[in-house]
Enzyme design. Structure first.
Site, PDB file in Angstrom:
ATOM      1  N   GLN A 269      36.140  39.591  39.984  1.00 30.24           N
ATOM      2  CA  GLN A 269      37.551  38.987  40.257  1.00 30.24           C
ATOM      3  C   GLN A 269      38.340  39.517  41.313  1.00 30.24           C
ATOM      4  O   GLN A 269      39.638  39.761  41.125  1.00 30.24           O
ATOM      5  CB  GLN A 269      38.520  38.907  38.890  1.00 30.24           C
ATOM      6  CG  GLN A 269      38.060  37.771  37.921  1.00 30.24           C
ATOM      7  CD  GLN A 269      38.284  36.171  38.494  1.00 30.24           C
ATOM      8  OE1 GLN A 269      39.278  36.077  39.387  1.00 30.24           O
ATOM      9  NE2 GLN A 269      37.814  35.329  37.882  1.00 30.24           N
ATOM     10  N   SER A 270      37.663  40.064  42.472  1.00 33.49           N
ATOM     11  CA  SER A 270      38.286  40.631  43.396  1.00 33.49           C
ATOM     12  C   SER A 270      39.087  39.826  44.262  1.00 33.49           C
ATOM     13  O   SER A 270      38.906  38.767  44.822  1.00 33.49           O
ATOM     14  CB  SER A 270      37.067  41.372  44.372  1.00 33.49           C
ATOM     15  OG  SER A 270      37.730  41.834  45.527  1.00 33.49           O
TER      16      SER A 270
END
Ligand SMILES: *Cc1c(COP(=O)(O)O)cnc(C)c1O
Length: 336
Positions: free
Chosen positions: A78-79
């Protein structure tokens, strides 16, 4: 004091919409007993905003100066960084390769297909995965292997590194942010900011000091404990002053880190983080993110409790964005 043209020698791609708003949080100020302001770097403009837009102005400026046609970058699943890099590449007419690392255990299915992952797919990036989340050099090496393959096909790739043995160009974006903040306000008595890679914390601290403001800048640890983060910050600051080619305006006892809100670890939503996230939404109608800014606000509340920030003080928290990750944390936030 260091001059205004500190950053003028660096190539810079224009990705920001302009200066971000600095807003007073009236109801939260009253609730917490301080004079609380929020610097809205969640509203940097490009592709859902966030702090990485500022950092990418310098990486993509460098990439453009080298004639690159493809950006490669690595991060957590989930960068926000990889999503922002993909958006920046699109804006500048480049392709992007995103490598997603397994850094956070035990997440629901939406962690792998919603939030930033969904946005990156819409942006049309190439995806790779990397099996471990605590091997910065290994993750960078995997990007280089892919870059070599692209080069063999006649492309001109540019790698944005995660490891510390590269010039911290991203921190330059937060030197600019520190200067921008000090043009908006100079009489704040503390700043609170998330401290992950340290580019945001280190750049901001440098920009604030370079503007002649001496207030403490507290970095709230989101990834490592205080001892490790303090060491990392010393390295980041040293590398930053080296590329700026100035004597650092920051001294060793300027490095303030707080890890009281880190548990249960990177990217994991403990009860304290969740309470902070809900408190901000329900008091101000502002969404924090589960990985960085809710932890940072929990850390700010700790610092008030701990008397490192005193009652009535004028405090600026930097909202570094990350809000799309909320959709990847649905089960952690509200159950199934
Ligand atoms: C990456 C990120 C951070 C941490 O910034 P660093 O420069 O890596 O320390 C904080 N907040 C958000 C929302 C981020 O995406």
């Amino acid at each position: 004091m260091i001059q205004d043209n500190l950053l003028s020698g660096f190539p810079r791609a224009q990705l920001m919409s302009g200066a971000t708003p600095l807003e007073r949080l009236d109801r939260m100020s009253e609730r917490v007993g301080i004079d609380l302001w929020l610097k809205r770097d969640d509203l940097t403009g490009l592709g859902f905003g966030g702090n990485k837009t500022r950092q990418l102005e310098f990486y993509l400026g460098d990439a453009q100066a080298r004639g690159a046609d493809t950006i490669l970058i690595t991060g957590a699943v989930q960068s926000n960084y990889v999503r922002s890099a993909a958006a920046a590449a699109a804006r500048l007419g480049m392709k992007s390769v995103l490598q997603l690392e397994e850094r956070v255990p035990d997440m629901g299915p939406e962690y792998y297909d919603s939030g930033n992952v969904l946005l990156a797919k819409i942006l049309g990036s190439e995806h790779m995965s990397f099996p471990v989340g605590e091997d910065e050099e290994g993750a960078d090496a995997a990007l280089h292997a892919r870059a070599d393959a692209l080069r063999a096909q006649g492309r001109n790739p540019y790698v944005i590194h995660l490891g510390l043995n590269h010039p911290p160009l991203g921190a330059l974006g937060y030197v600019a942010a520190g200067q921008e903040l000090c043009r908006q306000m100079r009489d704040f008595e503390a700043v609170v900011v998330p401290s992950g890679s340290g580019a945001t914390h280190g750049g901001l601290l440098t920009g604030v000091r370079a503007s002649g403001v001496a207030a403490p800048v507290f970095g709230v640890c989101v990834r490592r404990n205080s001892a490790l983060q303090r060491e990392r910050m010393a390295t980041v600051l040293e590398k930053l002053s080296a590329i700026l080619n100035v004597e650092s305006p920051v001294s060793d006892n300027d490095i303030n880190v707080w890890d009281g809100a880190l548990a249960p670890g990177y990217g994991r939503l403990g009860p304290k983080t969740q309470t902070a996230l809900e408190m901000m939404a329900r008091t101000e109608g502002i969404f924090l993110d589960p990985v960085y800014t809710a932890k940072t606000f929990a850390g700010l509340l700790d610092l008030v409790q701990d008397n490192q920030i005193q009652e009535g003080q004028k405090v600026v928290m930097i909202h570094t964005g990350g809000v799309p990750a909320l959709f990847g944390y649905r089960s952690a936030l509200v159950g199934n």
